[in-house]
Scaffold this motif. Structure first.
Motif, PDB file in Angstrom:
ATOM      1  N   MET A 134       7.883  -2.866  -4.205  1.00 44.87           N
ATOM      2  CA  MET A 134       6.798  -1.897  -4.002  1.00 44.87           C
ATOM      3  C   MET A 134       7.187  -0.916  -2.892  1.00 44.87           C
ATOM      4  O   MET A 134       7.049   0.302  -3.037  1.00 44.87           O
ATOM      5  CB  MET A 134       5.511  -2.668  -3.654  1.00 44.87           C
ATOM      6  N   TYR A 138       7.866   3.284  -3.119  1.00 44.78           N
ATOM      7  CA  TYR A 138       7.123   4.264  -2.318  1.00 44.78           C
ATOM      8  C   TYR A 138       7.970   4.836  -1.168  1.00 44.78           C
ATOM      9  O   TYR A 138       7.416   5.464  -0.259  1.00 44.78           O
ATOM     10  CB  TYR A 138       5.840   3.631  -1.773  1.00 44.78           C
ATOM     11  N   ASN A 139       9.276   4.586  -1.200  1.00 43.82           N
ATOM     12  CA  ASN A 139      10.195   5.146  -0.194  1.00 43.82           C
ATOM     13  C   ASN A 139       9.800   4.823   1.242  1.00 43.82           C
ATOM     14  O   ASN A 139       9.867   5.681   2.130  1.00 43.82           O
ATOM     15  CB  ASN A 139      10.275   6.674  -0.334  1.00 43.82           C
ATOM     16  N   VAL A 140       9.339   3.601   1.463  1.00 45.18           N
ATOM     17  CA  VAL A 140       8.969   3.201   2.824  1.00 45.18           C
ATOM     18  C   VAL A 140      10.257   3.002   3.619  1.00 45.18           C
ATOM     19  O   VAL A 140      11.224   2.430   3.109  1.00 45.18           O
ATOM     20  CB  VAL A 140       8.143   1.886   2.784  1.00 45.18           C
ATOM     21  N   ASP A 141      10.265   3.505   4.887  1.00 46.40           N
ATOM     22  CA  ASP A 141      11.522   3.409   5.637  1.00 46.40           C
ATOM     23  C   ASP A 141      11.785   1.975   6.114  1.00 46.40           C
ATOM     24  O   ASP A 141      10.875   1.153   6.222  1.00 46.40           O
ATOM     25  CB  ASP A 141      11.586   4.419   6.782  1.00 46.40           C
ATOM     26  N   LYS A 144       9.879   0.191   8.968  1.00 45.23           N
ATOM     27  CA  LYS A 144       8.530  -0.232   8.578  1.00 45.23           C
ATOM     28  C   LYS A 144       8.589  -1.465   7.664  1.00 45.23           C
ATOM     29  O   LYS A 144       7.736  -2.344   7.753  1.00 45.23           O
ATOM     30  CB  LYS A 144       7.881   0.936   7.823  1.00 45.23           C
ATOM     31  N   ASP A 148       6.612  -4.587   8.790  1.00 43.83           N
ATOM     32  CA  ASP A 148       5.395  -4.919   8.037  1.00 43.83           C
ATOM     33  C   ASP A 148       5.609  -5.899   6.882  1.00 43.83           C
ATOM     34  O   ASP A 148       4.634  -6.413   6.334  1.00 43.83           O
ATOM     35  CB  ASP A 148       4.750  -3.635   7.481  1.00 43.83           C
TER      36      ASP A 148
ATOM     37  N   ARG B  87      -2.166   2.947   4.142  1.00 36.36           N
ATOM     38  CA  ARG B  87      -1.330   3.717   5.078  1.00 36.36           C
ATOM     39  C   ARG B  87       0.144   3.320   4.996  1.00 36.36           C
ATOM     40  O   ARG B  87       1.016   4.116   5.312  1.00 36.36           O
ATOM     41  CB  ARG B  87      -1.794   3.466   6.520  1.00 36.36           C
ATOM     42  N   PHE B  88       0.394   2.085   4.595  1.00 41.15           N
ATOM     43  CA  PHE B  88       1.754   1.544   4.615  1.00 41.15           C
ATOM     44  C   PHE B  88       2.757   2.421   3.858  1.00 41.15           C
ATOM     45  O   PHE B  88       3.905   2.566   4.254  1.00 41.15           O
ATOM     46  CB  PHE B  88       1.744   0.112   4.034  1.00 41.15           C
ATOM     47  N   VAL B  89       2.318   3.020   2.751  1.00 41.24           N
ATOM     48  CA  VAL B  89       3.274   3.777   1.929  1.00 41.24           C
ATOM     49  C   VAL B  89       3.458   5.221   2.424  1.00 41.24           C
ATOM     50  O   VAL B  89       4.226   5.987   1.843  1.00 41.24           O
ATOM     51  CB  VAL B  89       2.862   3.784   0.439  1.00 41.24           C
ATOM     52  N   PHE B  90       2.774   5.549   3.519  1.00 40.64           N
ATOM     53  CA  PHE B  90       2.929   6.909   4.066  1.00 40.64           C
ATOM     54  C   PHE B  90       3.817   6.908   5.290  1.00 40.64           C
ATOM     55  O   PHE B  90       3.827   5.953   6.054  1.00 40.64           O
ATOM     56  CB  PHE B  90       1.554   7.484   4.437  1.00 40.64           C
ATOM     57  N   LYS B  91       4.532   8.015   5.477  1.00 39.67           N
ATOM     58  CA  LYS B  91       5.386   8.147   6.657  1.00 39.67           C
ATOM     59  C   LYS B  91       4.497   8.352   7.880  1.00 39.67           C
ATOM     60  O   LYS B  91       3.503   9.057   7.819  1.00 39.67           O
ATOM     61  CB  LYS B  91       6.309   9.355   6.514  1.00 39.67           C
ATOM     62  N   GLU B  92       4.905   7.681   9.008  1.00 41.10           N
ATOM     63  CA  GLU B  92       4.142   7.885  10.240  1.00 41.10           C
ATOM     64  C   GLU B  92       4.821   8.994  11.015  1.00 41.10           C
ATOM     65  O   GLU B  92       5.874   8.784  11.594  1.00 41.10           O
ATOM     66  CB  GLU B  92       4.190   6.607  11.089  1.00 41.10           C
TER      67      GLU B  92
END
Lengths: 237, 212
Positions: A134, A138-141, A144, A148, B87-92
């Motif tokens: 997942m 969603y290209n999560v870095d 993170k 997380d 929020r997790f899938v968004f860049k901070e």
């Protein structure tokens, strides 16, 4: 406790087996001396120092080992070697090189670090692949993902490692204190009680170790339980 | 512009899923793919999302940086609240300038009927509510392509109807390209504007039907 009391009554010799009451009396007498608390404090410092360094390094290096196969391959032989070293040999050898007071701390680290490292690596490897997919979609870095997904996934393994490290840490620290003649310490008080044949004191100090160990375990579980409740998870039983 | 799949081949061991498979999927439409279970529909979505790579062939017209995916199961972080999951899938970018505003989250939660549970953990929600969070996440994420893998399969009939209605409402706002796979004809017919029917493995396109 009842069996112990009956056995002490039957043996009828405090030199061989002091009664529970006599042991408790011994603890109260010991607590009247300031040195008692200094010894406990010094031992606690060594236990927590060793456990803290083991858990902190075990977490960081375990995460790295779980995420990076090459790093795992480099670390694994070292950890396996440390695991297979006989504790007594390690204590005696290290005592040749460093000050007696520090030996228990180093030995505690050498015993507890492999436990933590192995647990954390296992935690990383059992992280839910579906969550990782997942995050990839969603290209999560990566930072993170580690913060997380990996760290919360590793948490139960790290907690289990921490509990094991605390349990092991006590036993190893006290043993190392005796063998390395570390002062001030609970271990040396045990040793003196043994060589002066003060069996009741030997039992009293053992009771102190058991009480401290249980208290620390309960406090740790309580802190972890509160932390889990804050995160909406079931507290540890 | 469309999504163009050319000469796609994919095997798992000795099992051939796709062999020289060709397909064109229209943009800004909901394309439904029907087919028997285990026929390779999920594999097609995984290939389109970049989760898996084809053995041969190409998939053109997809920006792999801009995909949302509603999986069969919600795939929420159990240790984060609904809001934190969104929020997790968004860049901070920074605390002062977040890339996703609370108002956007509130509006989306309102739309999917979860306005009151933003601060709840997934374990405190029912299966249907969790799936709605996953739909909210997919729509909040500014993607060009939305992939859906039987997102309603584990839900009861009433909840499924409710979610399909919610989905249509949300989709109408930005009309992004959707590829929706299911083995349930009713779900497909209620949502899809174009219905493709796949055969069993190796996959072949049996029919293409445009619905108004």
């Amino acid at each position: 406790m009842l069996l112990w009391a009956l056995a002490a009554w039957w043996v009828d010799s405090p030199l061989v087996l002091p009664s529970p009451l006599k042991t408790l009396e011994g603890v109260i007498i010991l607590a009247g001396d300031f040195e008692f608390f200094v010894s406990i404090g010094a031992t606690l410092l060594r236990v927590f120092g060793g456990v803290f360094i083991s858990v902190a390094l075990g977490l960081v290096l375990g995460l790295a080992g779980g995420l990076n196969k090459a790093f795992y391959e480099i670390m694994n032989p070292f950890v396996s070697t440390i695991k297979s070293l006989p504790v007594v040999s390690v204590i005696i050898l290290i005592n040749l090189w460093i000050a007696s007071g520090v030996v228990p701390l180093v030995v505690t680290f050498l015993i507890c670090f492999p436990v933590t490292w192995t647990n954390v690596v296992q935690g990383v490897r059992t992280t839910d692949k579906k969550l990782l997919e997942m995050a990839k979609i969603y290209n999560v870095d990566q930072t993170k993902i580690i913060r997380d997904i990996y760290i919360p996934s590793v948490k139960p393994f790290a907690v289990s490692a921490l509990m094991n490290a605390i349990g092991l840490g006590w036993k190893v620290t006290v043993t190392a204190e005796v063998l390395a003649n570390a002062l001030p310490s609970i271990g040396m008080n045990l040793y003196y009680a043994k060589i002066y044949l003060e069996t009741d004191l030997l039992f009293s100090w053992t009771l102190v170790i058991v009480i401290c160990s249980l208290a620390i375990e309960k406090i740790t579980l309580h802190v972890i339980g509160n932390n889990r409740k804050e995160e909406g998870q079931c507290p540890l039983s | 512009m469309s999504i163009v799949i050319t000469n796609l081949s994919k095997k798992y061991g000795a099992e051939t899923i796709f062999e020289n498979f060709n397909l064109v999927i229209k943009k800004n439409k909901i394309t439904g793919i029907l087919g028997p279970s285990g026929a390779g529909k999920t594999t097609l979505l995984n290939l389109c999302s970049g989760l898996e790579q084809p053995d041969c062939g190409t998939i053109a017209g997809i920006n792999f940086q801009s995909i949302s995916y509603i999986f069969q199961e919600p795939r929420l972080l159990p240790w984060r609240t609904v809001r934190e999951n969104l929020r997790f899938v968004f860049k901070e970018k920074s605390i002062k300038k977040p890339s996703l505003h609370d108002a956007d989250i509130d509006a989306m939660l309102e739309l999917v009927g979860l306005a009151t549970v933003g601060d709840h953990y997934p374990s405190e929600l029912s299966g249907g509510m969790r799936q709605r969070v996953s739909i909210a996440r997919a729509f909040l994420y500014p993607s060009e392509l939305l992939l859906m893998d039987e997102p309603f399969s584990s839900l009861d009939c009433a909840l499924k109807n409710r979610l399909i209605d919610d989905f249509s409402k949300i989709w109408a706002q930005d009309k992004r390209t959707v590829i929706f796979v299911s083995h349930n004809e009713d779900e497909i017919s209620r949502l899809a504007q174009e219905v493709l029917t796949f055969s069993d493995k190796p996959v072949q396109l049996l029919s293409r039907e445009i619905r108004v």
